[in-house]
Design a protein around this motif. Structure first.
Motif, mmCIF file in Angstrom:
data_model
loop_
_atom_site.group_PDB
_atom_site.id
_atom_site.type_symbol
_atom_site.label_atom_id
_atom_site.label_comp_id
_atom_site.label_asym_id
_atom_site.label_seq_id
_atom_site.Cartn_x
_atom_site.Cartn_y
_atom_site.Cartn_z
ATOM 1 N N LEU A 411 87.540 56.446 95.765
ATOM 2 C CA LEU A 411 87.431 57.909 95.818
ATOM 3 C C LEU A 411 86.048 58.420 95.406
ATOM 4 C CD1 LEU A 411 90.882 58.846 94.224
ATOM 5 C CD2 LEU A 411 90.295 58.644 96.656
ATOM 6 N N GLY A 412 85.222 57.556 94.869
ATOM 7 C CA GLY A 412 83.877 57.981 94.480
ATOM 8 C C GLY A 412 83.718 58.014 92.969
ATOM 9 N N HIS A 413 82.482 57.857 92.566
ATOM 10 C CA HIS A 413 82.180 57.809 91.132
ATOM 11 C C HIS A 413 82.572 59.105 90.425
ATOM 12 C CE1 HIS A 413 79.885 56.630 87.545
ATOM 13 N NE2 HIS A 413 79.486 57.890 87.494
ATOM 14 N N ASP A 414 82.341 60.234 91.073
ATOM 15 C CA ASP A 414 82.617 61.515 90.428
ATOM 16 C C ASP A 414 84.096 61.664 90.119
ATOM 17 O OD1 ASP A 414 81.781 64.257 89.605
ATOM 18 O OD2 ASP A 414 83.117 64.825 91.255
ATOM 19 N N GLY A 474 90.066 67.131 92.296
ATOM 20 C CA GLY A 474 89.417 67.406 93.569
ATOM 21 C C GLY A 474 90.323 67.167 94.766
ATOM 22 N N GLY A 475 91.588 67.502 94.643
ATOM 23 C CA GLY A 475 92.535 67.304 95.729
ATOM 24 C C GLY A 475 93.064 65.883 95.827
#
Length: 782
Positions: A411-414, A474-475
């Motif tokens: 999903l990404g680092h953030d 974030g959803g």
């Protein structure tokens, strides 16, 4: 000054501008600026130097003339002789700047009256207005016999006699008496009741003849022909003196001649005073405030202020020279100086505030994980060591967040780090304490109240229920699996690091056996036994030649050229296989083996690098334990001497933990190393706990940004941290090396921030010298 945001001192600038504006309104009337204005006017008079008309003469009753006659007032017969002689010599007009308001001897008055009659109206006698004892104005006129033969002219000057004389009255209208200047220049048009004197006219060039020369010498008729003569005294005894601009103290008759020459030249000065410069100053204050809001730099403001001051002064000089208008400009120059000082103070205040913010940020980052807000691993260990030193019994809980790393990858680092931040918040709310981040997916905290195994399991169960709840970010919905390992501090425990290892062993046991939590017990000591075996093998490894070096390139981010290498030790054990430095370096530090191991690394790295046909830099890590347990300066000197490797190409990398103690000996050793030519680099900066207040005075040449911050770029939070570190390093005059660069984007971004050197898998993994293209040179390295 930073740009792109609202200037941090804009409110201060507004108040400062208001205060300066109020000060400017009252300053001209305080008298403080008068000396400056006088000096500026004199400078303009000097720059506007003019020659007199040559039509006037000062007949000077000087001290020599008084001494020759022997008495004062002179007998009126002498004045008659002066007048007759002047007219005989061809003088056009004669003005007596002498008091004839009282009678003398009848014979003398008769002789002088006859001389005035012979002058036929070309002689003038002084009249002056003064203040009586009761405060009324009194006009002193020539006595009637004289007044019947000669017109009276006004010889007053403006002012009270204590300041500078700038003008003379043009006339006494109520008595129909004109000034000396108007009498001698009747064609001149008066523009004001006062005659503003132009002291740009050179008074020293006016012909000046002693009365003694006229009476008892042989005067040249050519000097007096068709000249207007003012007869008066410069003798100190008669005290007829005034202070004027440019020429200092001059006799009264010379002031009247200055006014006369002013009218003859059509240079009657009009004084506009301070008002124009004051209005301009107020406009400048407004412009200053606007420039502050638009973030105009201090240097630019100083240049603008200097240029504007020169322009104003040039304009004032041209107004005086071309239009006979005088201006007081000191208020403007003071405004410029005050505003520059205010700008400097605001600039310094802004820098000080920025520095405090950066220090506070770095202090926070030194003790906290920047992404999750958790405390750092080292802060937790320090806290636990303090509890151990005081003999307290407490427990330590280590939690592993399953699938967190998977979430970061997918999903990404953030998203992953926001999930980690939420984990910290949930633990803090549930336990009332902030946990420490031990790894990317593990956190730990201490239980100061002693708990048995059952109680520890209950705590783990309750916090597990909280942490296992879904995370909506974030959803995305993130589900984490938690697993706990616990350990209890007991008597004889060596260190907090050992306690953390016990909790880690317990966690591994729980994960292996599918348990939610597990306490550390003796049966898990097998893992500790493996550590003991590594210890034994480590002690023999150096003697058996099991260690070798790899070198990782360091790249100039601007030119992409390799400028250095970092020497990295590796261990290939015949019994344990390849052992990671993560496992054997801490063990070597704890056992003291790091001294011998570090000495070998230093000597071997220098020996190999000295043989390469290459002139780049060599970086070697030096452990904090080496400084504590050995003579690092001696070790470095020995390695350089043995290998012939030049000291100026050697970088020694130290960690922030070296400065935990305020040890002056360590500082002294670092300074000695630098005196040899060796450079000092601070490794893994931002992850430890160095004292930021000492950083500015530490003998450090380079900062190496820890790879944990670099690898997550372009994460906005880490961008802010990296930018802060690079900015701080630049201000401290240190070079910057970024570790862990894995993408071209990261490399370009760091280069754009001014980072000089990069290191990471993008440029190359640790390799052998041959793989890096180094060849052994037949010439000793320079």
């Amino acid at each position: 000054m930073l740009t792109g945001t609202l200037w941090p001192g804009s409110r201060i600038a507004s108040f400062a501008a208001l205060a300066v504006g109020i000060l400017l309104v009252f300053l001209p009337w305080s008298g403080l600026l008068a000396p400056i204005d006088q000096a500026l006017r004199e400078a303009r008079f000097h720059a506007s130097d003019r020659q007199p008309s040559g039509e006037t003469i000062f007949l000077d009753i000087d001290s020599a003339s008084l001494a020759t006659v022997g008495v004062w007032p002179w007998p009126r017969q002498i004045h008659a002789n002066v007048l007759d002689t002047l007219l005989t010599l061809g003088s056009a007009e004669v003005v007596f700047d002498i008091d004839f308001s009282s009678a003398s001897t009848p014979e003398g008055d008769a002789v002088f009256a006859a001389a005035l009659e012979r002058a036929g109206g070309y002689a003038f006698l002084a009249a002056f207005q003064q203040q009586a004892a009761d405060g009324t104005a009194v006009v002193n006129l020539p006595i009637a016999p004289f007044a019947a033969q000669a017109d009276a002219v006004l010889v007053n000057v403006d002012g009270d006699g204590t300041g500078l004389v700038h003008s003379v009255p043009a006339a006494l209208p109520e008595f129909s008496i004109v000034s000396v200047a108007k009498a001698l220049a009747p064609q001149a048009r008066l523009t004001a009741p006062k005659i503003g004197i132009d002291f740009g006219i050179d008074l020293t060039a006016i012909t000046r003849i002693s009365a003694q020369e006229l009476l008892y010498g042989n005067p040249d008729p050519a000097l007096f022909a068709n000249k207007q003569v003012v007869v008066g005294s410069s003798a100190i005894e008669l005290r007829d003196f005034f202070r004027v601009p440019r020429f200092g103290v001059v006799p009264g008759p010379l002031v009247q001649l200055a006014a006369t020459e002013t009218l003859k030249a059509g240079r009657q000065l009009t004084d506009w005073g301070t008002l124009p410069a004051l209005l301009l100053s107020l406009l400048v204050v407004g412009a200053f405030l606007l420039s502050r809001l638009r973030q105009v730099g201090l240097t630019q403001l100083c240049l603008i202020g200097l240029a504007s001051a020169l322009l104003v002064e040039t304009s004032a000089w041209m107004a005086q020279r071309l239009y006979a208008v005088t201006l007081d400009t000191a208020i403007y120059h003071c405004t410029v100086v005050i505003l520059v000082i205010v700008a400097l103070l605001i600039e310094r205040t802004s820098r000080w505030r920025t520095s405090l913010q950066q220090q506070a940020r770095l202090a926070y980052l030194a003790s906290h994980d920047p992404d999750s807000g958790a405390r750092s691993r080292q802060v937790l260990l320090d806290e636990l060591d303090n509890h151990l030193a005081s003999g307290e019994h407490f427990g330590l809980t280590l939690v592993h967040l399953g699938r967190l790393n998977q979430a970061i990858v997918s999903l990404g680092h953030d998203v992953g780090e926001r999930a980690a931040s939420e984990v910290v918040q949930r633990i803090s709310r549930h336990l009332g304490m902030v946990p420490a981040r031990i790894g990317s997916d593990s956190f730990a905290w201490a239980q100061l109240a002693p708990l048995n195994a059952a109680q520890q399991a209950e705590v783990c169960h309750s916090i597990g229920l909280v942490l296992d709840e879904p995370y909506v970010i974030g959803g995305h919905q993130v589900i984490l699996d938690t697993c706990f390992g616990t350990a209890t501090a007991s008597d004889g425990l060596a260190s907090a690091a050992e306690l953390l290892r016990q909790a880690d062993v317990a966690l591994g046991h729980a994960q292996t056996h599918g348990l939610k939590s597990a306490p550390f017990d003796a049966q898990q000591g097998e893992l500790i036994n493996q550590r003991r075996l590594r210890d034994i093998a480590l002690r023999q490894a150096l003697q058996n030649g099991e260690f070798y070096l790899l070198f990782q390139p360091q790249i100039d981010l601007a030119s992409n050229a390799m400028t250095g290498v970092e020497a990295l030790i590796r261990w290939n054990s015949p019994t344990l296989g390849h052992v990671s430095p993560v496992h054997f370096i801490p063990l070597a530090e704890e056992t003291g083996m790091i001294v011998r191991l570090g000495q070998w690394v230093l000597e071997e790295a220098c020996r190999q690098a000295a043989q390469w046909a290459w002139g780049g830099r060599l970086s070697v890590n030096v452990s904090s334990a080496q400084f504590m347990l050995s003579d690092v300066v001696g070790s470095v000197t020995q390695a350089l001497s043995k290998s012939g490797f030049p000291a100026h190409r050697l970088d020694l990398e130290i960690t922030e933990s070296l400065f935990v103690r305020d040890d002056t000996r360590i500082i002294s050793e670092l300074q000695q190393l630098r005196s040899l030519g060796v450079h000092i680099a601070l490794d893994d900066f931002g992850t430890g706990y160095s004292s930021l207040s000492y950083l500015a005075r530490l003998p450090v040449d380079k900062l190496k940004i820890d790879q944990a911050f670099v690898r997550s770029l372009p994460d906005p939070h880490h961008e802010a941290l990296v930018e802060t570190i690079i900015l701080m390093a630049k201000r401290l005059g240190m070079a910057v090396v970024a570790e862990g660069i894995e993408t071209a984007h990261q490399s370009a971004y760091l280069a754009g921030l001014g980072c000089e050197v990069g290191q990471g898998y993008l440029f190359g993994r640790p390799s052998t010298p041959q793989a890096l293209g180094f060849e052994v040179s037949t010439i000793q390295a320079a």
